[in-house]
Design a protein around this motif. Structure first.
Motif, PDB file in Angstrom:
ATOM      1  N   ASP A   1       0.698  -1.179   0.107  1.00  0.00           N
ATOM      2  CA  ASP A   1       0.185   0.141   0.054  1.00  0.00           C
ATOM      3  C   ASP A   1       0.895   1.207   0.073  1.00  0.00           C
ATOM      4  N   GLU A   2       0.753   2.053  -0.908  1.00  0.00           N
ATOM      5  CA  GLU A   2       1.595   3.072  -0.970  1.00  0.00           C
ATOM      6  C   GLU A   2       1.409   4.309  -0.237  1.00  0.00           C
ATOM      7  N   ASP A   3       0.269   4.281   0.279  1.00  0.00           N
ATOM      8  CA  ASP A   3      -0.239   5.346   1.474  1.00  0.00           C
ATOM      9  C   ASP A   3       0.272   4.976   2.569  1.00  0.00           C
ATOM     10  N   GLU A   4       0.171   3.637   3.184  1.00  0.00           N
ATOM     11  CA  GLU A   4       0.776   3.240   4.283  1.00  0.00           C
ATOM     12  C   GLU A   4       2.119   3.089   4.242  1.00  0.00           C
ATOM     13  N   LYS A   5       2.818   2.660   2.991  1.00  0.00           N
ATOM     14  CA  LYS A   5       4.132   2.239   2.778  1.00  0.00           C
ATOM     15  C   LYS A   5       4.682   1.173   3.598  1.00  0.00           C
ATOM     16  N   LYS A   6       3.523   0.249   3.565  1.00  0.00           N
ATOM     17  CA  LYS A   6       3.656  -0.951   3.980  1.00  0.00           C
ATOM     18  C   LYS A   6       2.729  -2.176   3.152  1.00  0.00           C
ATOM     19  N   TYR A   7       2.777  -3.419   3.656  1.00  0.00           N
ATOM     20  CA  TYR A   7       1.928  -4.052   3.372  1.00  0.00           C
ATOM     21  C   TYR A   7       0.543  -3.956   3.944  1.00  0.00           C
ATOM     22  N   LEU A   8      -0.608  -4.304   3.333  1.00  0.00           N
ATOM     23  CA  LEU A   8      -1.946  -4.115   3.829  1.00  0.00           C
ATOM     24  C   LEU A   8      -2.747  -5.291   3.576  1.00  0.00           C
ATOM     25  N   VAL A   9      -3.398  -6.083   4.479  1.00  0.00           N
ATOM     26  CA  VAL A   9      -4.419  -6.940   4.601  1.00  0.00           C
ATOM     27  C   VAL A   9      -5.465  -6.550   5.227  1.00  0.00           C
ATOM     28  N   GLU A  10      -6.825  -6.988   4.795  1.00  0.00           N
ATOM     29  CA  GLU A  10      -8.087  -6.784   5.327  1.00  0.00           C
ATOM     30  C   GLU A  10      -8.529  -8.122   5.634  1.00  0.00           C
ATOM     31  N   PHE A  11      -8.961  -8.247   6.907  1.00  0.00           N
ATOM     32  CA  PHE A  11      -9.590  -9.536   7.292  1.00  0.00           C
ATOM     33  C   PHE A  11     -10.975  -9.600   8.256  1.00  0.00           C
ATOM     34  N   GLN A  12     -11.841 -10.374   7.638  1.00  0.00           N
ATOM     35  CA  GLN A  12     -13.104 -10.432   8.108  1.00  0.00           C
ATOM     36  C   GLN A  12     -13.607 -11.707   8.604  1.00  0.00           C
ATOM     37  N   TYR A  13     -14.638 -11.888   9.538  1.00  0.00           N
ATOM     38  CA  TYR A  13     -14.887 -13.193   9.969  1.00  0.00           C
ATOM     39  C   TYR A  13     -16.396 -13.240   9.880  1.00  0.00           C
ATOM     40  N   TRP A  14     -16.875 -14.256   9.394  1.00  0.00           N
ATOM     41  CA  TRP A  14     -18.412 -14.437   9.273  1.00  0.00           C
ATOM     42  C   TRP A  14     -18.955 -15.651   9.774  1.00  0.00           C
ATOM     43  N   LYS A  15     -20.242 -15.472   9.940  1.00  0.00           N
ATOM     44  CA  LYS A  15     -21.075 -16.680  10.444  1.00  0.00           C
ATOM     45  C   LYS A  15     -22.196 -16.485   9.403  1.00  0.00           C
ATOM     46  N   LYS A  16     -22.220 -17.292   8.612  1.00  0.00           N
ATOM     47  CA  LYS A  16     -23.036 -17.316   7.291  1.00  0.00           C
ATOM     48  C   LYS A  16     -23.054 -16.073   6.439  1.00  0.00           C
ATOM     49  N   THR A  17     -24.215 -15.311   6.635  1.00  0.00           N
ATOM     50  CA  THR A  17     -24.192 -13.730   6.051  1.00  0.00           C
ATOM     51  C   THR A  17     -24.061 -12.768   7.135  1.00  0.00           C
ATOM     52  N   GLU A  18     -23.712 -13.016   8.233  1.00  0.00           N
ATOM     53  CA  GLU A  18     -23.610 -12.012   9.338  1.00  0.00           C
ATOM     54  C   GLU A  18     -21.783 -11.794   9.676  1.00  0.00           C
ATOM     55  N   ARG A  19     -21.573 -10.481   9.574  1.00  0.00           N
ATOM     56  CA  ARG A  19     -20.102 -10.264   9.903  1.00  0.00           C
ATOM     57  C   ARG A  19     -20.029 -10.154  11.085  1.00  0.00           C
ATOM     58  N   LEU A  20     -19.009 -10.864  11.791  1.00  0.00           N
ATOM     59  CA  LEU A  20     -18.908 -10.948  13.200  1.00  0.00           C
ATOM     60  C   LEU A  20     -17.703 -10.043  13.627  1.00  0.00           C
ATOM     61  N   LYS A  21     -17.451  -9.247  14.599  1.00  0.00           N
ATOM     62  CA  LYS A  21     -16.487  -8.477  15.125  1.00  0.00           C
ATOM     63  C   LYS A  21     -15.639  -9.471  16.243  1.00  0.00           C
ATOM     64  N   VAL A  22     -14.472  -9.644  15.363  1.00  0.00           N
ATOM     65  CA  VAL A  22     -13.383 -10.517  16.374  1.00  0.00           C
ATOM     66  C   VAL A  22     -12.056  -9.557  16.535  1.00  0.00           C
ATOM     67  N   GLU A  23     -11.550  -9.962  17.777  1.00  0.00           N
ATOM     68  CA  GLU A  23     -10.193  -9.111  17.954  1.00  0.00           C
ATOM     69  C   GLU A  23      -9.127  -9.991  17.418  1.00  0.00           C
ATOM     70  N   LEU A  24      -8.061  -9.314  16.811  1.00  0.00           N
ATOM     71  CA  LEU A  24      -6.970 -10.135  16.430  1.00  0.00           C
ATOM     72  C   LEU A  24      -5.878  -9.639  17.410  1.00  0.00           C
ATOM     73  N   ASN A  25      -5.098 -10.668  17.652  1.00  0.00           N
ATOM     74  CA  ASN A  25      -3.992 -10.451  18.480  1.00  0.00           C
ATOM     75  C   ASN A  25      -2.648  -9.753  17.697  1.00  0.00           C
ATOM     76  N   CYS A  26      -2.984  -8.654  17.048  1.00  0.00           N
ATOM     77  CA  CYS A  26      -1.773  -7.828  16.292  1.00  0.00           C
ATOM     78  C   CYS A  26      -1.811  -6.666  17.102  1.00  0.00           C
ATOM     79  N   LYS A  27      -0.489  -5.839  16.907  1.00  0.00           N
ATOM     80  CA  LYS A  27      -0.222  -4.934  17.694  1.00  0.00           C
ATOM     81  C   LYS A  27      -1.303  -3.510  17.257  1.00  0.00           C
ATOM     82  N   LYS A  28      -1.701  -3.030  18.421  1.00  0.00           N
ATOM     83  CA  LYS A  28      -2.671  -1.897  18.320  1.00  0.00           C
ATOM     84  C   LYS A  28      -1.907  -0.647  17.954  1.00  0.00           C
ATOM     85  N   PRO A  29      -2.568   0.299  17.226  1.00  0.00           N
ATOM     86  CA  PRO A  29      -1.859   1.623  17.121  1.00  0.00           C
ATOM     87  C   PRO A  29      -1.578   2.477  18.137  1.00  0.00           C
ATOM     88  N   ASP A  30      -0.462   3.151  18.558  1.00  0.00           N
ATOM     89  CA  ASP A  30       0.027   3.931  19.726  1.00  0.00           C
ATOM     90  C   ASP A  30      -0.956   5.116  19.656  1.00  0.00           C
TER      91      ASP A  30
END
Length: 143
Positions: free
Chosen positions: A114-143
């Motif tokens: 991603d040229e704007d972020e100057k980093k590699y960028l991935v988008e991740f989602q978690y679904w139950k059938k057609t419902e998007r679920l909020k999930v916490e990923l064990n990634c570093k959070k922004p400061d």
């Protein structure tokens, strides 16, 4: 005293098991622009940036489909063994094809830069059938 201890143990256990690992080994969650502006955003969408472009599977499963987008990015749809769906988007290269079985921690592919972020960028989602679920990923959070 025992009840408080038991209550704290339940909360701690729930916290540990309500998170999924990060699909990038050294990823950092980035807030969406909509979230920053305070308008209605999709809280189920996790955007992760990293210096590393390798994307790994968070669970065993089977590839349902690979979507090709007009910007040449790809989205990998994986059905987990417990019938949930994971979507890994903004991929440059995918190492699997539909109907392939995937093991946990398998290298799925490479993220786009991603040229704007100057980093590699991935988008991740978690679904139950057609419902998007909020999930916490064990990634570093922004400061």
């Amino acid at each position: 005293m025992k009840i408080r201890f038991l209550f704290l143990m339940v909360l701690f256990t729930n916290f540990l098991f309500s998170q999924l690992p990060c699909p990038l080994k050294t990823g950092e969650i980035i807030p969406s622009i909509l979230r920053c502006l305070g308008s209605g955003d999709d809280k189920s969408l996790n955007r992760i940036k990293s210096d590393n472009n390798q994307v790994f599977s968070l669970s065993e499963g089977k590839v349902v489909n690979i979507l090709l987008h007009s910007d040449n990015s790809k989205t990998l749809l994986v059905r987990t063994v417990d019938d949930y769906f994971y979507t890994y988007s903004n991929l440059d290269k995918v190492f699997f094809k539909p109907q392939d079985k995937i093991e946990k921690d398998a290298l799925l592919g490479f993220a786009l830069f991603d040229e704007d972020e100057k980093k590699y960028l991935v988008e991740f989602q978690y679904w139950k059938k057609t419902e998007r679920l909020k999930v916490e990923l064990n990634c570093k959070k922004p400061d």
